[in-house]
Scaffold this active site. Sequence first.
Site, mmCIF file in Angstrom:
data_model
loop_
_atom_site.group_PDB
_atom_site.id
_atom_site.type_symbol
_atom_site.label_atom_id
_atom_site.label_comp_id
_atom_site.label_asym_id
_atom_site.label_seq_id
_atom_site.Cartn_x
_atom_site.Cartn_y
_atom_site.Cartn_z
ATOM 1 N N TYR A 161 21.886 31.268 32.808
ATOM 2 C CA TYR A 161 21.802 32.702 32.515
ATOM 3 C C TYR A 161 20.976 32.959 31.250
ATOM 4 O O TYR A 161 20.664 34.104 30.945
ATOM 5 C CB TYR A 161 23.223 33.296 32.389
ATOM 6 C CG TYR A 161 24.022 33.042 33.659
ATOM 7 C CD1 TYR A 161 23.837 33.840 34.785
ATOM 8 C CD2 TYR A 161 24.904 31.966 33.757
ATOM 9 C CE1 TYR A 161 24.510 33.579 35.965
ATOM 10 C CE2 TYR A 161 25.590 31.701 34.935
ATOM 11 C CZ TYR A 161 25.383 32.506 36.029
ATOM 12 O OH TYR A 161 26.039 32.239 37.203
ATOM 13 N N GLU A 200 30.132 11.722 46.406
ATOM 14 C CA GLU A 200 29.734 13.015 47.005
ATOM 15 C C GLU A 200 28.215 13.181 46.969
ATOM 16 O O GLU A 200 27.608 13.682 47.911
ATOM 17 C CB GLU A 200 30.372 14.187 46.239
ATOM 18 C CG GLU A 200 31.867 14.321 46.411
ATOM 19 C CD GLU A 200 32.253 15.043 47.702
ATOM 20 O OE1 GLU A 200 31.371 15.652 48.340
ATOM 21 O OE2 GLU A 200 33.439 14.990 48.055
ATOM 22 N N LYS A 212 27.395 20.312 38.457
ATOM 23 C CA LYS A 212 27.859 21.612 37.986
ATOM 24 C C LYS A 212 29.312 21.542 37.604
ATOM 25 O O LYS A 212 30.086 21.000 38.385
ATOM 26 C CB LYS A 212 27.669 22.611 39.135
ATOM 27 C CG LYS A 212 28.194 23.983 38.848
ATOM 28 C CD LYS A 212 28.084 24.838 40.084
ATOM 29 C CE LYS A 212 28.797 26.143 39.813
ATOM 30 N NZ LYS A 212 28.823 27.000 40.944
ATOM 31 N N ARG A 272 40.214 26.199 43.945
ATOM 32 C CA ARG A 272 39.343 25.481 44.877
ATOM 33 C C ARG A 272 39.525 23.971 44.755
ATOM 34 O O ARG A 272 38.619 23.201 45.071
ATOM 35 C CB ARG A 272 37.878 25.836 44.602
ATOM 36 C CG ARG A 272 37.557 27.315 44.571
ATOM 37 C CD ARG A 272 36.088 27.544 44.863
ATOM 38 N NE ARG A 272 35.632 28.876 44.522
ATOM 39 C CZ ARG A 272 35.995 29.995 45.151
ATOM 40 N NH1 ARG A 272 36.858 29.943 46.140
ATOM 41 N NH2 ARG A 272 35.508 31.161 44.775
ATOM 42 N N SER A 328 28.523 30.156 34.226
ATOM 43 C CA SER A 328 28.870 31.420 33.577
ATOM 44 C C SER A 328 29.754 31.233 32.353
ATOM 45 O O SER A 328 29.527 31.863 31.320
ATOM 46 C CB SER A 328 29.541 32.341 34.593
ATOM 47 O OG SER A 328 30.708 31.740 35.134
ATOM 48 N N ARG A 370 33.046 34.876 38.738
ATOM 49 C CA ARG A 370 33.884 35.554 39.737
ATOM 50 C C ARG A 370 33.979 37.046 39.442
ATOM 51 O O ARG A 370 34.088 37.852 40.359
ATOM 52 C CB ARG A 370 35.241 34.857 39.841
ATOM 53 C CG ARG A 370 35.045 33.458 40.438
ATOM 54 C CD ARG A 370 36.314 32.666 40.672
ATOM 55 N NE ARG A 370 35.971 31.267 40.968
ATOM 56 C CZ ARG A 370 36.788 30.242 40.838
ATOM 57 N NH1 ARG A 370 38.039 30.443 40.422
ATOM 58 N NH2 ARG A 370 36.390 29.020 41.126
ATOM 59 N N LYS A 396 30.184 19.256 42.374
ATOM 60 C CA LYS A 396 30.623 20.530 41.819
ATOM 61 C C LYS A 396 32.110 20.441 41.542
ATOM 62 O O LYS A 396 32.918 20.207 42.450
ATOM 63 C CB LYS A 396 30.335 21.650 42.821
ATOM 64 C CG LYS A 396 30.875 22.996 42.369
ATOM 65 C CD LYS A 396 30.429 24.103 43.296
ATOM 66 C CE LYS A 396 31.045 25.425 42.906
ATOM 67 N NZ LYS A 396 30.636 26.503 43.810
HETATM 68 C C1 PBG Z 1 30.323 29.624 44.895
HETATM 69 C C2 PBG Z 1 29.733 29.526 43.542
HETATM 70 C C3 PBG Z 1 30.401 29.628 42.327
HETATM 71 C C4 PBG Z 1 29.437 29.507 41.333
HETATM 72 C C5 PBG Z 1 28.210 29.338 41.956
HETATM 73 N N1 PBG Z 1 28.417 29.333 43.329
HETATM 74 C C6 PBG Z 1 31.815 29.935 42.041
HETATM 75 C C7 PBG Z 1 32.920 29.066 42.465
HETATM 76 O O1 PBG Z 1 32.752 27.950 42.972
HETATM 77 O O2 PBG Z 1 34.041 29.544 42.309
HETATM 78 C C8 PBG Z 1 29.713 29.569 39.861
HETATM 79 C C9 PBG Z 1 28.546 29.785 38.977
HETATM 80 C C10 PBG Z 1 28.878 30.152 37.584
HETATM 81 O O3 PBG Z 1 30.033 30.109 37.117
HETATM 82 O O4 PBG Z 1 27.942 30.511 36.878
HETATM 83 N N2 PBG Z 1 29.570 30.497 45.720
#
Ligand code: PBG
Length: 306
Positions: free
Chosen positions: A297, A217, A232, A201, A258, A188, A178
């Site tokens: 989505y 990882e 991701k 992050r 997203s 968010r 990720k």
């Molecule tokens: C963390 C999480 C995130 C997403 C899924 N799980 C956000 C992040 O790491 O800041 C993002 C998913 C998306 O953007 O559709 N709980």
Amino acid sequence: MVAETTLTTDDLVAPLFVREGAEDPRPIESLPGVVQHSRESLLAEVGELVDLGIPAVVLFGVPATKDPEGSGASDPDGIVQVALKDLRDRFGDSIVLIADLCLDEYTDHGHCGLLAPDGTVDNDATLDRYAEVAVAQAEAGVDIVAPSGMMDGQVAAIRDALDEEEFSDVAILAYAAKYASGLYGPFRDAVDVEIVGGGDRRAYQQDFRNAREALEEVRLDVAEGADMVMVKPAVTYLDLITRVRAEHDVPLAAYHVSGEYAMVKAAAEKGWIDGDLVALEQLTAVKRAGADLILTYFAKEIAARL
Ligand code: PBG
């Protein structure tokens, strides 16, 4: 006749947001067509997804209150736990229930883990919290937990906790590679997360300049007992999807996140691209690269067209 890759409804997993205390669904401005569900509207939505033949949903909670420990994530009455029970009662085994397992939606500082006194994320203390969240989700009836916090050792900690509480049938879909991406912005908004002090992050998510590190990882997560792994975001990391597919035989998921969705929707709204075509092209590319499952989505609208 000679098409090598065909996207099907079986490939799709729908991410859904459920908001504690909501009476009605609330639109999310940066994710057109996606809402924060109430418990009631979530049931109606999942009913439609079941009818379309979508095999699974992944749930994200939006709690009414947040605190430093993200208590709502493991509270038996927390929003995801009650929603899981609602869904299990209504739909039985006709849809696979996946729960995102993280703290960021529930912490007031917006990080995915507990903070040490110096404000950095405390990896090892966070593992105990993830174990508690996993058990709470399992008690509520989850089929698959999906740890997304990118803490080192999270898969092993969660596997141990689940086995200890006799939830050895609950599977783990690890967000293994990720990336610290600019594409999570609309998410968010969807879960009302703001990282304290305008932080990011990058201390725990992957650097987008690196691929070998992300492959390492994935190896660690598989060795720790992940039943399925995830890359991701999706479209900007097709190389990773192909490389993980070549190296591992566990099911591979990709999350079309997203920001990827929002970009297509926004350009389509302006009439600059054909949104339906681009959505199909992107998701088919993710499958062509090697993903077995795609969290998107677009799940509902594309399933209705396939
Ligand atoms: C963390 C999480 C995130 C997403 C899924 N799980 C956000 C992040 O790491 O800041 C993002 C998913 C998306 O953007 O559709 N709980």
